[in-house]
Design a protein around this motif. Structure first.
Motif, PDB file in Angstrom:
ATOM      1  N   GLU A   1       0.823  -1.201   0.000  1.00 26.66           N
ATOM      2  CA  GLU A   1       0.000   0.000   0.000  1.00 26.66           C
ATOM      3  C   GLU A   1       0.862   1.258   0.000  1.00 26.66           C
ATOM      4  O   GLU A   1       0.566   2.232  -0.698  1.00 26.66           O
ATOM      5  N   ALA A   2       1.952   1.251   0.757  1.00 29.80           N
ATOM      6  CA  ALA A   2       2.868   2.394   0.768  1.00 29.80           C
ATOM      7  C   ALA A   2       3.476   2.612  -0.615  1.00 29.80           C
ATOM      8  O   ALA A   2       3.565   3.751  -1.097  1.00 29.80           O
ATOM      9  N   LEU A   3       3.886   1.525  -1.274  1.00 31.30           N
ATOM     10  CA  LEU A   3       4.447   1.642  -2.622  1.00 31.30           C
ATOM     11  C   LEU A   3       3.387   2.151  -3.596  1.00 31.30           C
ATOM     12  O   LEU A   3       3.643   3.079  -4.366  1.00 31.30           O
ATOM     13  N   LYS A   4       2.221   1.564  -3.564  1.00 29.06           N
ATOM     14  CA  LYS A   4       1.156   1.970  -4.483  1.00 29.06           C
ATOM     15  C   LYS A   4       0.810   3.444  -4.302  1.00 29.06           C
ATOM     16  O   LYS A   4       0.677   4.174  -5.288  1.00 29.06           O
ATOM     17  N   ASN A   5       0.667   3.896  -3.065  1.00 25.89           N
ATOM     18  CA  ASN A   5       0.324   5.294  -2.809  1.00 25.89           C
ATOM     19  C   ASN A   5       1.414   6.240  -3.297  1.00 25.89           C
ATOM     20  O   ASN A   5       1.125   7.302  -3.851  1.00 25.89           O
ATOM     21  N   THR A   6       2.664   5.858  -3.098  1.00 27.30           N
ATOM     22  CA  THR A   6       3.781   6.680  -3.573  1.00 27.30           C
ATOM     23  C   THR A   6       3.765   6.779  -5.095  1.00 27.30           C
ATOM     24  O   THR A   6       3.908   7.870  -5.663  1.00 27.30           O
ATOM     25  N   LEU A   7       3.575   5.641  -5.763  1.00 18.57           N
ATOM     26  CA  LEU A   7       3.559   5.645  -7.225  1.00 18.57           C
ATOM     27  C   LEU A   7       2.345   6.391  -7.766  1.00 18.57           C
ATOM     28  O   LEU A   7       2.447   7.121  -8.758  1.00 18.57           O
ATOM     29  N   ALA A   8       1.192   6.239  -7.131  1.00 10.90           N
ATOM     30  CA  ALA A   8      -0.017   6.932  -7.580  1.00 10.90           C
ATOM     31  C   ALA A   8       0.146   8.447  -7.473  1.00 10.90           C
ATOM     32  O   ALA A   8      -0.344   9.195  -8.330  1.00 10.90           O
ATOM     33  N   ALA A   9       0.851   8.908  -6.436  1.00 16.20           N
ATOM     34  CA  ALA A   9       1.096  10.349  -6.288  1.00 16.20           C
ATOM     35  C   ALA A   9       2.053  10.860  -7.374  1.00 16.20           C
ATOM     36  O   ALA A   9       1.871  11.971  -7.887  1.00 16.20           O
ATOM     37  N   ARG A  10       3.029  10.042  -7.735  1.00 18.47           N
ATOM     38  CA  ARG A  10       4.004  10.446  -8.761  1.00 18.47           C
ATOM     39  C   ARG A  10       3.452  10.317 -10.176  1.00 18.47           C
ATOM     40  O   ARG A  10       3.816  11.092 -11.063  1.00 18.47           O
ATOM     41  N   TYR A  11       2.630   9.313 -10.397  1.00 17.67           N
ATOM     42  CA  TYR A  11       2.133   8.990 -11.740  1.00 17.67           C
ATOM     43  C   TYR A  11       0.609   8.856 -11.681  1.00 17.67           C
ATOM     44  O   TYR A  11       0.078   7.746 -11.671  1.00 17.67           O
ATOM     45  N   PRO A  12      -0.107   9.977 -11.629  1.00 18.60           N
ATOM     46  CA  PRO A  12      -1.559   9.925 -11.417  1.00 18.60           C
ATOM     47  C   PRO A  12      -2.332   9.178 -12.507  1.00 18.60           C
ATOM     48  O   PRO A  12      -3.425   8.686 -12.260  1.00 18.60           O
ATOM     49  N   GLU A  13      -1.762   9.060 -13.678  1.00 19.76           N
ATOM     50  CA  GLU A  13      -2.434   8.339 -14.769  1.00 19.76           C
ATOM     51  C   GLU A  13      -2.226   6.824 -14.682  1.00 19.76           C
ATOM     52  O   GLU A  13      -2.810   6.059 -15.443  1.00 19.76           O
ATOM     53  N   MET A  14      -1.424   6.392 -13.743  1.00 18.15           N
ATOM     54  CA  MET A  14      -1.078   4.984 -13.572  1.00 18.15           C
ATOM     55  C   MET A  14      -2.323   4.131 -13.308  1.00 18.15           C
ATOM     56  O   MET A  14      -3.244   4.551 -12.625  1.00 18.15           O
ATOM     57  N   THR A  15      -2.301   2.934 -13.863  1.00 23.57           N
ATOM     58  CA  THR A  15      -3.342   1.953 -13.561  1.00 23.57           C
ATOM     59  C   THR A  15      -2.680   0.737 -12.918  1.00 23.57           C
ATOM     60  O   THR A  15      -1.469   0.541 -13.030  1.00 23.57           O
ATOM     61  N   VAL A  16      -3.500  -0.068 -12.258  1.00 24.01           N
ATOM     62  CA  VAL A  16      -3.019  -1.249 -11.553  1.00 24.01           C
ATOM     63  C   VAL A  16      -3.761  -2.458 -12.104  1.00 24.01           C
ATOM     64  O   VAL A  16      -4.979  -2.420 -12.268  1.00 24.01           O
ATOM     65  N   ARG A  17      -3.018  -3.515 -12.386  1.00 23.89           N
ATOM     66  CA  ARG A  17      -3.622  -4.752 -12.871  1.00 23.89           C
ATOM     67  C   ARG A  17      -3.145  -5.906 -11.991  1.00 23.89           C
ATOM     68  O   ARG A  17      -1.937  -6.098 -11.808  1.00 23.89           O
ATOM     69  N   VAL A  18      -4.090  -6.650 -11.466  1.00 25.04           N
ATOM     70  CA  VAL A  18      -3.783  -7.776 -10.588  1.00 25.04           C
ATOM     71  C   VAL A  18      -4.004  -9.069 -11.361  1.00 25.04           C
ATOM     72  O   VAL A  18      -5.060  -9.269 -11.966  1.00 25.04           O
ATOM     73  N   THR A  19      -2.983  -9.929 -11.358  1.00 23.90           N
ATOM     74  CA  THR A  19      -3.114 -11.273 -11.916  1.00 23.90           C
ATOM     75  C   THR A  19      -2.775 -12.260 -10.803  1.00 23.90           C
ATOM     76  O   THR A  19      -2.472 -11.862  -9.682  1.00 23.90           O
ATOM     77  N   LYS A  20      -2.799 -13.521 -11.123  1.00 22.88           N
ATOM     78  CA  LYS A  20      -2.531 -14.539 -10.116  1.00 22.88           C
ATOM     79  C   LYS A  20      -1.117 -14.428  -9.540  1.00 22.88           C
ATOM     80  O   LYS A  20      -0.903 -14.663  -8.354  1.00 22.88           O
ATOM     81  N   THR A  21      -0.147 -14.052 -10.375  1.00 22.05           N
ATOM     82  CA  THR A  21       1.246 -14.070  -9.939  1.00 22.05           C
ATOM     83  C   THR A  21       1.864 -12.706  -9.659  1.00 22.05           C
ATOM     84  O   THR A  21       2.935 -12.636  -9.054  1.00 22.05           O
ATOM     85  N   GLN A  22       1.241 -11.624 -10.121  1.00 20.13           N
ATOM     86  CA  GLN A  22       1.842 -10.317  -9.888  1.00 20.13           C
ATOM     87  C   GLN A  22       0.814  -9.200  -9.971  1.00 20.13           C
ATOM     88  O   GLN A  22      -0.265  -9.373 -10.525  1.00 20.13           O
ATOM     89  N   ILE A  23       1.207  -8.067  -9.428  1.00 20.99           N
ATOM     90  CA  ILE A  23       0.446  -6.831  -9.578  1.00 20.99           C
ATOM     91  C   ILE A  23       1.312  -5.905 -10.414  1.00 20.99           C
ATOM     92  O   ILE A  23       2.487  -5.679 -10.091  1.00 20.99           O
ATOM     93  N   SER A  24       0.752  -5.402 -11.511  1.00 14.43           N
ATOM     94  CA  SER A  24       1.503  -4.554 -12.433  1.00 14.43           C
ATOM     95  C   SER A  24       1.037  -3.109 -12.328  1.00 14.43           C
ATOM     96  O   SER A  24      -0.158  -2.838 -12.257  1.00 14.43           O
ATOM     97  N   PHE A  25       2.005  -2.210 -12.335  1.00 23.44           N
ATOM     98  CA  PHE A  25       1.734  -0.778 -12.386  1.00 23.44           C
ATOM     99  C   PHE A  25       2.095  -0.329 -13.798  1.00 23.44           C
ATOM    100  O   PHE A  25       3.209  -0.590 -14.267  1.00 23.44           O
ATOM    101  N   ARG A  26       1.163   0.354 -14.437  1.00 19.58           N
ATOM    102  CA  ARG A  26       1.420   0.745 -15.815  1.00 19.58           C
ATOM    103  C   ARG A  26       0.895   2.139 -16.102  1.00 19.58           C
ATOM    104  O   ARG A  26      -0.056   2.589 -15.482  1.00 19.58           O
ATOM    105  N   SER A  27       1.554   2.782 -17.026  1.00 20.52           N
ATOM    106  CA  SER A  27       1.047   4.013 -17.616  1.00 20.52           C
ATOM    107  C   SER A  27       0.816   3.663 -19.076  1.00 20.52           C
ATOM    108  O   SER A  27      -0.163   3.019 -19.379  1.00 20.52           O
ATOM    109  N   ARG A  28       1.753   3.979 -19.918  1.00 19.69           N
ATOM    110  CA  ARG A  28       1.630   3.523 -21.307  1.00 19.69           C
ATOM    111  C   ARG A  28       1.872   2.016 -21.380  1.00 19.69           C
ATOM    112  O   ARG A  28       1.160   1.296 -22.060  1.00 19.69           O
ATOM    113  N   TYR A  29       2.906   1.577 -20.686  1.00 18.23           N
ATOM    114  CA  TYR A  29       3.253   0.163 -20.572  1.00 18.23           C
ATOM    115  C   TYR A  29       3.558  -0.139 -19.107  1.00 18.23           C
ATOM    116  O   TYR A  29       3.704   0.766 -18.300  1.00 18.23           O
TER     117      TYR A  29
END
Length: 124
Positions: free
Chosen positions: A20-48
């Protein structure tokens, strides 16, 4: 936090606050970022995808028993004692893996590398 994110951490709930600390930090830096959850990982992406979080599925002898793996892609291999592994996934794309055991590990050095990965992903 989505239900999928919460469920992802069922095996190791002690790392939810670190995530949660990482996600909040990244969301503040990259507001357009999206998050995708799969079985093995959570991905943070903007364009890629620029950063991924995963739970241990394998561990090496010198690695801790429990940890959170933060991975990011760069054009070149970076050397650092904090980088547990780096592989050239394909030419000109190095995936780096950093072991995180506590929120304090989300320091300026790691966030700088993640920013490099973000810039690299935006330039593709």
């Amino acid at each position: 936090m989505t239900t999928d994110e919460l469920l992802f951490f069922d095996p190791l709930p002690q790392f939810l606050s670190v995530y949660e600390a990482l996600k909040n930090t990244l969301a503040a830096r990259y507001p357009e970022m999206t998050v995708r959850v799969t079985k093995t990982q959570i991905s943070f992406r903007s364009r890629y995808v620029f950063t991924m979080v995963s739970l241990p599925c394998r561990r090496k002898k010198d690695w801790p028993d429990k940890y959170l793996m933060v991975s990011f892609g760069l054009a070149v291999q970076k050397e650092s004692p904090r980088i547990a592994a780096a592989v050239e996934a394909y030419p000109g794309r190095w995936t780096h893996h950093v072991i995180i055991e506590r929120a304090e590990d989300l320091d300026a050095q790691l966030l700088d590398r993640i920013n490099e990965a973000y810039q690299f992903s935006m330039a593709k």
